[in-house]
Design a protein around this motif. Sequence first.
Motif, PDB file in Angstrom:
ATOM      1  N   LYS A  93       0.851  -1.189   0.000  1.00 42.46           N
ATOM      2  CA  LYS A  93       0.000   0.000   0.000  1.00 42.46           C
ATOM      3  C   LYS A  93       0.879   1.228   0.000  1.00 42.46           C
ATOM      4  O   LYS A  93       1.729   1.370   0.882  1.00 42.46           O
ATOM      5  CB  LYS A  93      -0.833   0.035   1.274  1.00 42.46           C
ATOM      6  N   VAL A 100       0.271   5.397  -1.237  1.00 42.04           N
ATOM      7  CA  VAL A 100      -0.458   6.399  -2.023  1.00 42.04           C
ATOM      8  C   VAL A 100       0.224   7.771  -1.964  1.00 42.04           C
ATOM      9  O   VAL A 100      -0.405   8.786  -2.174  1.00 42.04           O
ATOM     10  CB  VAL A 100      -1.938   6.504  -1.583  1.00 42.04           C
ATOM     11  N   GLU A 155      -8.488   8.748  -3.691  1.00 42.64           N
ATOM     12  CA  GLU A 155      -7.504   8.450  -2.647  1.00 42.64           C
ATOM     13  C   GLU A 155      -6.872   7.073  -2.830  1.00 42.64           C
ATOM     14  O   GLU A 155      -6.014   6.682  -2.052  1.00 42.64           O
ATOM     15  CB  GLU A 155      -8.175   8.508  -1.268  1.00 42.64           C
ATOM     16  N   GLY A 181      -5.827   7.588  -6.839  1.00 39.25           N
ATOM     17  CA  GLY A 181      -4.937   8.141  -5.823  1.00 39.25           C
ATOM     18  C   GLY A 181      -4.362   9.497  -6.194  1.00 39.25           C
ATOM     19  O   GLY A 181      -3.425   9.952  -5.564  1.00 39.25           O
ATOM     20  N   SER A 182      -4.916  10.165  -7.216  1.00 34.45           N
ATOM     21  CA  SER A 182      -4.357  11.461  -7.626  1.00 34.45           C
ATOM     22  C   SER A 182      -4.976  12.612  -6.838  1.00 34.45           C
ATOM     23  O   SER A 182      -4.693  13.781  -7.102  1.00 34.45           O
ATOM     24  CB  SER A 182      -4.490  11.670  -9.127  1.00 34.45           C
ATOM     25  N   ASP A 223      -0.578   6.772   9.182  1.00 31.82           N
ATOM     26  CA  ASP A 223      -0.930   5.841   8.097  1.00 31.82           C
ATOM     27  C   ASP A 223       0.310   5.343   7.357  1.00 31.82           C
ATOM     28  O   ASP A 223       0.269   5.110   6.167  1.00 31.82           O
ATOM     29  CB  ASP A 223      -1.898   6.577   7.152  1.00 31.82           C
ATOM     30  N   THR A 269       6.591   3.921   3.381  1.00 32.32           N
ATOM     31  CA  THR A 269       6.005   5.130   2.812  1.00 32.32           C
ATOM     32  C   THR A 269       5.207   5.885   3.872  1.00 32.32           C
ATOM     33  O   THR A 269       4.766   5.299   4.861  1.00 32.32           O
ATOM     34  CB  THR A 269       5.112   4.781   1.602  1.00 32.32           C
ATOM     35  N   ILE A 270       5.035   7.175   3.629  1.00 37.32           N
ATOM     36  CA  ILE A 270       4.353   8.033   4.606  1.00 37.32           C
ATOM     37  C   ILE A 270       2.847   7.824   4.622  1.00 37.32           C
ATOM     38  O   ILE A 270       2.184   8.189   5.564  1.00 37.32           O
ATOM     39  CB  ILE A 270       4.651   9.524   4.340  1.00 37.32           C
ATOM     40  N   THR A 271       2.313   7.269   3.555  1.00 34.14           N
ATOM     41  CA  THR A 271       0.877   7.026   3.550  1.00 34.14           C
ATOM     42  C   THR A 271       0.518   5.791   2.739  1.00 34.14           C
ATOM     43  O   THR A 271       0.900   5.666   1.580  1.00 34.14           O
ATOM     44  CB  THR A 271       0.064   8.261   3.086  1.00 34.14           C
ATOM     45  N   GLY A 272      -0.174   4.870   3.398  1.00 35.26           N
ATOM     46  CA  GLY A 272      -0.559   3.625   2.736  1.00 35.26           C
ATOM     47  C   GLY A 272      -1.917   3.721   2.081  1.00 35.26           C
ATOM     48  O   GLY A 272      -2.159   3.126   1.028  1.00 35.26           O
ATOM     49  N   GLU A 273      -2.815   4.487   2.706  1.00 39.53           N
ATOM     50  CA  GLU A 273      -4.163   4.529   2.151  1.00 39.53           C
ATOM     51  C   GLU A 273      -4.946   5.804   2.443  1.00 39.53           C
ATOM     52  O   GLU A 273      -6.008   6.008   1.881  1.00 39.53           O
ATOM     53  CB  GLU A 273      -4.966   3.311   2.646  1.00 39.53           C
ATOM     54  N   HIS A 274      -4.440   6.670   3.315  1.00 37.19           N
ATOM     55  CA  HIS A 274      -5.210   7.872   3.643  1.00 37.19           C
ATOM     56  C   HIS A 274      -4.920   9.050   2.725  1.00 37.19           C
ATOM     57  O   HIS A 274      -5.678  10.011   2.686  1.00 37.19           O
ATOM     58  CB  HIS A 274      -4.958   8.294   5.093  1.00 37.19           C
ATOM     59  N   GLY A 275      -3.828   8.998   2.012  1.00 37.86           N
ATOM     60  CA  GLY A 275      -3.486  10.089   1.111  1.00 37.86           C
ATOM     61  C   GLY A 275      -2.643  11.154   1.796  1.00 37.86           C
ATOM     62  O   GLY A 275      -2.478  11.174   3.015  1.00 37.86           O
ATOM     63  N   VAL A 276      -2.100  12.044   0.971  1.00 35.52           N
ATOM     64  CA  VAL A 276      -1.217  13.099   1.456  1.00 35.52           C
ATOM     65  C   VAL A 276      -2.040  14.318   1.871  1.00 35.52           C
ATOM     66  O   VAL A 276      -1.915  14.828   2.980  1.00 35.52           O
ATOM     67  CB  VAL A 276      -0.184  13.488   0.367  1.00 35.52           C
ATOM     68  N   MET A 302       6.099  14.643   2.477  1.00 36.78           N
ATOM     69  CA  MET A 302       6.448  14.317   1.089  1.00 36.78           C
ATOM     70  C   MET A 302       7.895  14.718   0.803  1.00 36.78           C
ATOM     71  O   MET A 302       8.572  14.121  -0.018  1.00 36.78           O
ATOM     72  CB  MET A 302       5.510  15.029   0.111  1.00 36.78           C
ATOM     73  N   VAL A 321       1.215  17.422  -3.385  1.00 34.62           N
ATOM     74  CA  VAL A 321       2.629  17.541  -3.769  1.00 34.62           C
ATOM     75  C   VAL A 321       3.137  18.914  -3.321  1.00 34.62           C
ATOM     76  O   VAL A 321       2.621  19.932  -3.765  1.00 34.62           O
ATOM     77  CB  VAL A 321       2.817  17.406  -5.297  1.00 34.62           C
TER      78      VAL A 321
END
Lengths: 358, 484
Positions: free
Chosen positions: A138, A140, B147, B197-198, B340, B411-418, B426, B457
């Motif tokens: 995962k 994103v 997301e 996810g954009s 996340d 990674t900083i986010t697996g599923e919640h988004g930035v 980021m 971003v």
Amino acid sequence: MDLSRDLQEQLQAMLSGKQPVAISAGHSKDFYGREIKGEPFSVADHAGVLEYDFRELVITVRSGTSINDLQKVLAENNQMLAFEPPVFSGKDSIGGLLACGLSGPRRPYVGSARDFVLGCTLLNGKAEKLKFGGQVMKNVAGYDVSRLMIGAMGTLGVILDVSLKVLPIPEVEKTLVIEKPLNDALDYINNIDTQRFPVSASAYVDNRLYLRLSGMEKPLETYLKHIKKHIKEDFVEADSSFWQKLKDHQLDFFNTDKTLWRISVPPATGVLGLQGKTLYEWRGAQRWFIADDETHSNGHIANLVKQAGGHATQFRNADRSSEVFNPLPDVLKKYHIKLKQAMDPDGLLNPGRFYSYF
Amino acid sequence: MEKKQLIENLLKFLPSETVLFHDEEIIPYECDGLSAYRQSPIVVLLPKSVEQVQEILSFCHERQVPVVARGAGTGLSGGALPNQQGVLLSLARFNNILDIDLNNQTARVQPGVTNLGISDAVRKHGLYYAPDPSSQIACTIGGNVAENAGGVHCLKYGLTVHNVISVEIITIEGERLTLGSEAFDAAGFDLLALFNGSEGMLGVIVEVTVKLRVIPEQAKVLLAAFDDIEKAGRAVGEIIAAGVIPAGLEMMDKLSIKAAEDFVHANYPLDAEAILLCELDGDQLSVETETGIVQSVLEKAGATEIRVAKNEAERALFWKGRKSAFPAVGRMSPDYYCMDGTIPRSKLPEVLNKMQDMSRTYDLPVANVFHAGDGNLHPLILYDANKPGELKKAESFGADILRLCVNVGGTITGEHGVGVEKIDQMCDQFESPELSQFHAIKAAFDQQGLLNPGKAVPTLHRCAELGAMHVHNGELPFPELDRF
């Protein structure tokens, strides 16, 4: 061998001279896509496994790694690339395969090549080394550039290394064959009770329906008995090598000098009114078609497939100086060109390999 | 543009009931699930047709008005936080299921349909939509795509990107584009993957076609207790190593076990340092066989207790504890901050230990619930916003956790988004050429940067100014920028 620095420098030099670059590795898919002129840029020697912990279900490899070598490493740990990449010459590299975005018989049941991509490192059209995604299931953070690279025919960047999700090899696989009329077979593939029968591949060629069941030994044996006893179908067990021959285009069907079309349609699409030979797979969603002599114009085939909600590609033996992939609608075309400019501002990476206009 | 002028112009082509601008009407839209950030937009628009969305976007493009799209507003990273100078575009009225195609096992729906609404509509056909974010009862499929939402079943069934086959989007210029197709692939670039996810930065989603799956014949849940959280972490890897891909594999630590138990009485073992919940699904015989395999793996891994849910009611109870972990932890503390990060599974013990150290340093408790199967951590940092400085402390603790995730290859986010929440992190995860590449991709679809500006971003200047300057091997991360 890690050649990423050399490759980056080499690409920098080529790009600064404004030379179009023709990316390659194993040359196994030179027949695919449009013909281009460009300075050869090979990632073939940039090969090897970077990281692999089978407990993570993730492998990270350099793009020049041959698919056969990669499969061997995975098989030692009883794992596999579940999308069953086609291997056309034996020298096929994983980078090339992903750039072409091709998947094998298991695709409708587990997902496509892009579905298994977790991240990649690439060189863009400014020869910048960029890393997107990662080695985790995962992620994103940022746009999903790694999956965007899959099937982009090397026009957006040179893949240097890639992290892929892998899966355990099923304990047992059984291939069943039955003679059936085409329409019945297509219905059958789509209506099979997948809740009970773990189908992992389906195909129809020469009046025969082929099914592959995958799973654990004991349940599978029980279900096979059930099929024989309760479903009044005359299935016979067949050699599982059929699927490898199918994915690698070694069946007699593929032995042709004529244009081989790849037709991609929604799986439940019925028989298209095309004159020629067709091999069906992927629950009916992927069809290989060879037209009878001069019966259809290319435009006619593309239109018929479009009406069915799909797209058609001239996969082999095409006139590679014209378009071989399905025409894009104008608005989509505009954004393809813009995206190409965003990744490769001077338009030097594999220009024209995908479509003539970028 | 002045508020009055903007509203007048919008009312020229939109019916009045689609344009909200009085304070009491727009206040409900001032935040999403990340309520620490609030901002009123100039105006909230609730269009009813795709044509209206096209008109709105063309108008905003022409007049350079920022646009933030919003579904149900359940997102946890502030992705739907309004823009002060802009329009908040709610897709809430697009809540119809347009077509269920049983032959192809797909559903074509409008973006405002809820995630669970899809499964509810197809259940009678023995089908369901697999991704199941915890907000599935309320979150919309449009937001899920924006997301790339996950859930507890991702290891086996994938994220939103693996379960959406086509989307219709409207560009900022008002053009309509179909990405993907009802076939298994589409001609051209995989723009469908790019749009998943954009975060509303590239276009506005007005229709989504999802893949449906056959409801498995059987699902079984095992609960295993451990006296040591590292043992539980290792057991996760051993289950995978045994060749089993569980449908769900969740871990909870002592603090969250206690919180959940006090809240829903799931009969969790309170003396355990960690519990694992492992769900297996598929045909009956395979599930039975796999249950046996997992049981013996858990025994070998040192589980102090293993329970197999005897029936559907017990299975639901096992899950109830896990699914109510967030609100349960919420009862223990005035506020909590949910992270996340995702890490390679093998780093779980290391990360857990370091997190405990940080918890002591920051003097803030942390409760851990994870999607252990895919390494997705949701540490919940407990704090009290009424105590001066605690929110800031919790945020620094969170930032440290995310930096740790990046450092171990995650990674900083697996599923919640930035969204707005993790925009500074980021800068930890990406170097400036990568961020520049993201900006170039954004510009390809939205040259003027009108869609969801300031989200997802960070600008290079922001990263440089942040002091998120982690000098690595003596190389300055943003050498092209001036330093003062």
